[in-house]
Write a protein that holds these residues in place. Sequence first.
Motif, PDB file in Angstrom:
ATOM      1  N   LYS A 109       9.945   3.408   1.395  1.00 25.66           N
ATOM      2  CA  LYS A 109       8.745   4.068   0.873  1.00 25.66           C
ATOM      3  C   LYS A 109       7.526   3.159   1.047  1.00 25.66           C
ATOM      4  O   LYS A 109       6.444   3.628   1.449  1.00 25.66           O
ATOM      5  CB  LYS A 109       8.933   4.413  -0.602  1.00 25.66           C
ATOM      6  N   ILE A 110       7.675   1.870   0.759  1.00 28.96           N
ATOM      7  CA  ILE A 110       6.557   0.937   0.935  1.00 28.96           C
ATOM      8  C   ILE A 110       6.178   0.840   2.409  1.00 28.96           C
ATOM      9  O   ILE A 110       4.989   0.758   2.758  1.00 28.96           O
ATOM     10  CB  ILE A 110       6.920  -0.447   0.367  1.00 28.96           C
ATOM     11  N   SER A 111       7.180   0.863   3.298  1.00 32.18           N
ATOM     12  CA  SER A 111       6.910   0.811   4.738  1.00 32.18           C
ATOM     13  C   SER A 111       6.070   2.001   5.169  1.00 32.18           C
ATOM     14  O   SER A 111       5.149   1.861   6.000  1.00 32.18           O
ATOM     15  CB  SER A 111       8.220   0.781   5.526  1.00 32.18           C
ATOM     16  N   ASN A 112       6.365   3.172   4.631  1.00 30.92           N
ATOM     17  CA  ASN A 112       5.568   4.364   4.941  1.00 30.92           C
ATOM     18  C   ASN A 112       4.132   4.195   4.451  1.00 30.92           C
ATOM     19  O   ASN A 112       3.182   4.593   5.129  1.00 30.92           O
ATOM     20  CB  ASN A 112       6.203   5.601   4.313  1.00 30.92           C
ATOM     21  N   HIS A 113       3.983   3.606   3.258  1.00 32.83           N
ATOM     22  CA  HIS A 113       2.639   3.331   2.747  1.00 32.83           C
ATOM     23  C   HIS A 113       1.898   2.372   3.679  1.00 32.83           C
ATOM     24  O   HIS A 113       0.721   2.576   4.000  1.00 32.83           O
ATOM     25  CB  HIS A 113       2.722   2.710   1.351  1.00 32.83           C
ATOM     26  N   ALA A 114       2.602   1.320   4.092  1.00 39.80           N
ATOM     27  CA  ALA A 114       1.976   0.309   4.940  1.00 39.80           C
ATOM     28  C   ALA A 114       1.559   0.891   6.287  1.00 39.80           C
ATOM     29  O   ALA A 114       0.479   0.587   6.811  1.00 39.80           O
ATOM     30  CB  ALA A 114       2.923  -0.867   5.136  1.00 39.80           C
ATOM     31  N   SER A 115       2.404   1.740   6.863  1.00 42.53           N
ATOM     32  CA  SER A 115       2.093   2.356   8.157  1.00 42.53           C
ATOM     33  C   SER A 115       0.876   3.262   8.079  1.00 42.53           C
ATOM     34  O   SER A 115       0.148   3.427   9.062  1.00 42.53           O
ATOM     35  CB  SER A 115       3.302   3.154   8.651  1.00 42.53           C
ATOM     36  N   SER A 116       0.668   3.840   6.906  1.00 42.43           N
ATOM     37  CA  SER A 116      -0.462   4.762   6.713  1.00 42.43           C
ATOM     38  C   SER A 116      -1.640   4.087   6.030  1.00 42.43           C
ATOM     39  O   SER A 116      -2.594   4.777   5.643  1.00 42.43           O
ATOM     40  CB  SER A 116       0.001   5.966   5.876  1.00 42.43           C
ATOM     41  N   SER A 117      -1.546   2.755   5.841  1.00 45.25           N
ATOM     42  CA  SER A 117      -2.606   1.983   5.160  1.00 45.25           C
ATOM     43  C   SER A 117      -2.882   2.516   3.758  1.00 45.25           C
ATOM     44  O   SER A 117      -4.030   2.551   3.295  1.00 45.25           O
ATOM     45  CB  SER A 117      -3.895   2.003   5.996  1.00 45.25           C
ATOM     46  N   VAL A 118      -1.809   2.948   3.087  1.00 42.06           N
ATOM     47  CA  VAL A 118      -1.921   3.451   1.710  1.00 42.06           C
ATOM     48  C   VAL A 118      -1.567   2.326   0.736  1.00 42.06           C
ATOM     49  O   VAL A 118      -0.572   1.616   0.930  1.00 42.06           O
ATOM     50  CB  VAL A 118      -0.976   4.656   1.479  1.00 42.06           C
ATOM     51  N   VAL A 119      -2.378   2.154  -0.280  1.00 43.77           N
ATOM     52  CA  VAL A 119      -2.112   1.140  -1.298  1.00 43.77           C
ATOM     53  C   VAL A 119      -0.890   1.544  -2.111  1.00 43.77           C
ATOM     54  O   VAL A 119      -0.719   2.721  -2.467  1.00 43.77           O
ATOM     55  CB  VAL A 119      -3.338   0.959  -2.211  1.00 43.77           C
ATOM     56  N   THR A 120      -0.020   0.590  -2.417  1.00 44.33           N
ATOM     57  CA  THR A 120       1.205   0.861  -3.181  1.00 44.33           C
ATOM     58  C   THR A 120       0.992   0.545  -4.655  1.00 44.33           C
ATOM     59  O   THR A 120       0.584  -0.571  -4.998  1.00 44.33           O
ATOM     60  CB  THR A 120       2.378   0.022  -2.649  1.00 44.33           C
ATOM     61  N   ASN A 121       1.258   1.512  -5.506  1.00 41.00           N
ATOM     62  CA  ASN A 121       1.209   1.294  -6.955  1.00 41.00           C
ATOM     63  C   ASN A 121       2.556   0.715  -7.375  1.00 41.00           C
ATOM     64  O   ASN A 121       3.520   1.448  -7.589  1.00 41.00           O
ATOM     65  CB  ASN A 121       0.929   2.602  -7.688  1.00 41.00           C
ATOM     66  N   LEU A 122       2.614  -0.615  -7.474  1.00 39.47           N
ATOM     67  CA  LEU A 122       3.882  -1.269  -7.784  1.00 39.47           C
ATOM     68  C   LEU A 122       4.340  -0.996  -9.208  1.00 39.47           C
ATOM     69  O   LEU A 122       5.543  -0.971  -9.481  1.00 39.47           O
ATOM     70  CB  LEU A 122       3.758  -2.779  -7.549  1.00 39.47           C
ATOM     71  N   SER A 123       3.415  -0.779 -10.134  1.00 41.27           N
ATOM     72  CA  SER A 123       3.799  -0.484 -11.521  1.00 41.27           C
ATOM     73  C   SER A 123       4.617   0.794 -11.583  1.00 41.27           C
ATOM     74  O   SER A 123       5.677   0.843 -12.224  1.00 41.27           O
ATOM     75  CB  SER A 123       2.553  -0.375 -12.401  1.00 41.27           C
ATOM     76  N   GLU A 124       4.136   1.837 -10.924  1.00 48.59           N
ATOM     77  CA  GLU A 124       4.870   3.109 -10.923  1.00 48.59           C
ATOM     78  C   GLU A 124       6.160   2.995 -10.127  1.00 48.59           C
ATOM     79  O   GLU A 124       7.201   3.546 -10.520  1.00 48.59           O
ATOM     80  CB  GLU A 124       3.983   4.212 -10.350  1.00 48.59           C
ATOM     81  N   LEU A 125       6.102   2.278  -9.020  1.00 46.09           N
ATOM     82  CA  LEU A 125       7.277   2.149  -8.159  1.00 46.09           C
ATOM     83  C   LEU A 125       8.405   1.411  -8.869  1.00 46.09           C
ATOM     84  O   LEU A 125       9.574   1.836  -8.836  1.00 46.09           O
ATOM     85  CB  LEU A 125       6.884   1.402  -6.884  1.00 46.09           C
ATOM     86  N   PHE A 126       8.082   0.309  -9.548  1.00 37.67           N
ATOM     87  CA  PHE A 126       9.105  -0.460 -10.249  1.00 37.67           C
ATOM     88  C   PHE A 126       9.675   0.318 -11.433  1.00 37.67           C
ATOM     89  O   PHE A 126      10.866   0.202 -11.736  1.00 37.67           O
ATOM     90  CB  PHE A 126       8.530  -1.785 -10.733  1.00 37.67           C
ATOM     91  N   SER A 127       8.834   1.067 -12.125  1.00 35.39           N
ATOM     92  CA  SER A 127       9.309   1.867 -13.255  1.00 35.39           C
ATOM     93  C   SER A 127      10.323   2.903 -12.788  1.00 35.39           C
ATOM     94  O   SER A 127      11.384   3.083 -13.394  1.00 35.39           O
ATOM     95  CB  SER A 127       8.128   2.550 -13.945  1.00 35.39           C
ATOM     96  N   SER A 128      10.002   3.587 -11.689  1.00 36.47           N
ATOM     97  CA  SER A 128      10.914   4.588 -11.140  1.00 36.47           C
ATOM     98  C   SER A 128      12.198   3.945 -10.641  1.00 36.47           C
ATOM     99  O   SER A 128      13.305   4.448 -10.890  1.00 36.47           O
ATOM    100  CB  SER A 128      10.216   5.339 -10.000  1.00 36.47           C
TER     101      SER A 128
END
Length: 499
Positions: free
Chosen positions: A160-179
Amino acid sequence: MTMLSLLILVLCIIFSLLLVFMKRRRTNINAPYPPGPRGLPIIGNLHQLDNSILYLQFSKLSKIYGPLFSLQLGFRKAIVVSSAKIAKEIFKNNDHAFANRPILYGQHKLSYNGLDIVFSHYSDFWRDMRKTCVIHIFSNKRISSYSSIRKFEVKKMIKKISNHASSSVVTNLSELFSSLSSTIICRIAFGMRYEDEGVDSSKFHGMLHEFEAMLTAFFVSDYIPFTGWIDKLRGLHSRLDRIFKEFDEFYQEVIDEHLDPNRQQIDQVIVDVLLQLKKQNLFSIDLTFDHIKAVLMDILVAATDTTSATLVWAMTALIRNPKVMKKVQQEIRSSRVKKDFLDEEDIQNFSYLKAVIKETLRLYLPNTLLVPRETRENCTIGGYQIPAKTIVYVNAWAIHRDSNVWKDPEEFYPERFLESSINFLGQDFELIPFGAGRRICPGISMAVASLELILANLLYSFDWELPHGLVKEDIDFEMLPGIAQHKKNHLCLSAKILM
């Protein structure tokens, strides 16, 4: 009985009472009660405390009254410990006397009247329950058996982070870690997962947040008898009953599903282990479904928020300290391991990564105040007399930042652990994020396994930067109140895939 005999008996009783009185008086003179701020009649110091920042208030008070001071919380006595030396006296030298938990209304209700491990009173049942859970649930063999679950979910997060990186989308790590942390623990405990998005996921996380809020809710009746009507007027009883009912139905659905003879058995998860133990009658008491639900509650609450909060604080500290970030990435990437994903066995020799996790747990431990204890009997600590039934708060946040123990305690400096044997396993009272003594968290190995795997792969797979326009000074360290101290503002970072 003659008049003379009666007179002698009365005199003996009076003399005995005088001896007891004099003994208590001498005890009080030799070992006085700890000092503390003066309170008001009836409410004591309750009006002076803010439940959301107790660790900060306690730290300030300890600078005035010392590392062991007292409070009067309504009709209940309490003490606050703010030094490793006093913590050692409690957790090592007098652990048996401090092994109880105070009965607080919200926690007692949500733990099925103390049928769990965390909030139950110290008793033969508690010892039996904890010992059995340590052997059958938290053993290294059992934790290793869940490695495939952790690997699958962390790989999914990396994708999921790789997809964000490829699209230059900022990753919300707080939400990602919670999930991620809730998904891992739900699969390990219940054998089920919630998708990262959708109605079911949103509903579950909403329930979990409300559950945690009620675990830490302030009930006036906990401290002043006959004031339950105030809590009812505030709506606390109805909120508590509602969330208890929702989770009770949730646990029952999980149990019913795993009891279904037609259910396809995949992996044996924690609820299966508990149901098997119930069937085999391995406990000294008749294990009921309520006991199982209470233990599942412990695991869900203790493992979900604390893991996600620690990961957020680790990445927050690393982005604020680029030299440390670079050093830990060099350790991970310069190893002989050359693969797309690091397995758990790949990361065992990463000493600097482990030091980063220790330093994170020192500075930003998720539970700033350890779960309160209660004295079982009168005892003497730090030269002070502590009565039975006294609530005991251990301010781990203050202990971890004690300048008498730690050099430059406010600095994030993992190197301090490279030349030190200090660990968080309960023997070093300068570092107690999981507690210490007989009531130390039994799930340390499970928590550390997830922390190491997730953090190692985040740093192995990506370079991390602040979103455009931000500098590291813009990243704050404000905390939210709650059972785990989450970062107030979400941590959002840009990931770059390594070429």
